[in-house]
Design an enzyme around this catalytic site. Structure first.
Site, PDB file in Angstrom:
ATOM      1  N   CYS A 166       6.870   3.269   3.355  1.00 42.61           N
ATOM      2  CA  CYS A 166       5.725   4.059   3.832  1.00 42.61           C
ATOM      3  C   CYS A 166       4.408   3.409   3.434  1.00 42.61           C
ATOM      4  O   CYS A 166       3.430   3.443   4.191  1.00 42.61           O
ATOM      5  CB  CYS A 166       5.765   5.464   3.239  1.00 42.61           C
ATOM      6  SG  CYS A 166       7.188   6.418   3.725  1.00 42.61           S
TER       7      CYS A 166
HETATM    8  C1  BEZ Z   1      10.266   4.204   1.780  1.00 37.34           C
HETATM    9  O1  BEZ Z   1       9.276   4.594   2.376  1.00 37.34           O
HETATM   10  O2  BEZ Z   1      10.291   3.120   1.217  1.00 37.34           O
HETATM   11  C2  BEZ Z   1      11.513   5.017   1.722  1.00 37.34           C
HETATM   12  C3  BEZ Z   1      11.422   6.391   1.698  1.00 37.34           C
HETATM   13  C4  BEZ Z   1      12.584   7.144   1.628  1.00 37.34           C
HETATM   14  C5  BEZ Z   1      13.817   6.499   1.587  1.00 37.34           C
HETATM   15  C6  BEZ Z   1      13.891   5.108   1.648  1.00 37.34           C
HETATM   16  C7  BEZ Z   1      12.734   4.357   1.705  1.00 37.34           C
END
Ligand code: BEZ
Length: 212
Positions: free
Chosen positions: A46
């Site tokens: 994200c």
């Molecule tokens: C991420 O944004 O890195 C992420 C969020 C939830 C699960 C896996 C990755």
């Protein structure tokens, strides 16, 4: 919560965001919108997505598209996370992130898929036209960051095909040849598309991008 499908009116809402309380329709005004959800603050994928979105803002602005992101954490958390995004992605987050702690907007847009995760949102994308109708829905798993070039490409296609009787072929990019809409007979197409119509099959007619 009703399922949202293409062509439906995008549900309106008022929500707390990293830029204060905002009404979605007021924020969009008469232009296009893109609403995208993130599983949670301080997560690595994200962080890269929001940094990328910030770097692409000028391209979205050129197309009259306003961005709004969503994450299920609160505004205070968003403010701290935005500092990290700006620092690590070398940018400035320049659009609001909804603080959807009560999952109001996530539920409205069906962004939580319980069989994937009970509480976190999946990576949803909704593109909304000036008529407030949903033009595109994408759903990515948490483990896969989205491709913002693809989102711009879809917006280019949506904006072109909203105004011209054409569709865009596989892997089309702005400026490339387009497909004549199947509803137009070839004789008529030749009158409309003065740059020429190539009839490969009666149902497959190509013409140069009418806007270039
Ligand atoms: C991420 O944004 O890195 C992420 C969020 C939830 C699960 C896996 C990755």
């Amino acid at each position: 919560m009703a399922t949202i499908r293409l062509g439906d009116v995008a549900p309106d809402f008022t929500a707390e965001t990293s830029q204060g309380s905002l009404n979605f329709y007021d924020y969009l005004g008469d232009g296009w919108g893109i609403l995208f959800s993130h599983p949670a603050d301080f997560t690595p994928v994200c962080t890269t997505e929001l940094g990328t979105a910030a770097k692409f803002k000028a391209e979205f602005d050129k197309r009259n598209v306003k961005m709004m992101a969503l994450s299920v954490d609160g505004a205070a958390s968003h403010h701290e996370w935005i500092k990290d995004i700006n620092e690590t992605q070398n940018t400035v987050v320049n659009f609001p992130i909804i603080a959807d702690e009560d999952r109001k907007v996530s539920d409205l847009y069906d962004m939580i898929h319980p069989n994937a995760d009970d509480t976190l949102t999946v990576r949803s994308v909704f593109i909304i036209g000036p008529d407030k109708r949903v033009k595109l829905i994408l759903t990515y798993p948490a483990s896969t960051g989205r491709n913002f070039y693809e989102l711009l490409r879809v917006i280019d296609s949506l904006q072109l095909t909203a105004h011209h009787k054409v569709a865009t072929p596989a892997n089309w990019k702005n400026g490339e040849k387009v497909v004549v809409s199947p509803s137009i007979p070839t004789d008529e197409a030749k009158e409309i598309f003065t740059k020429g119509v190539e009839e490969i099959k009666p149902y497959l007619r190509m013409t140069p991008d009418p806007t270039t």
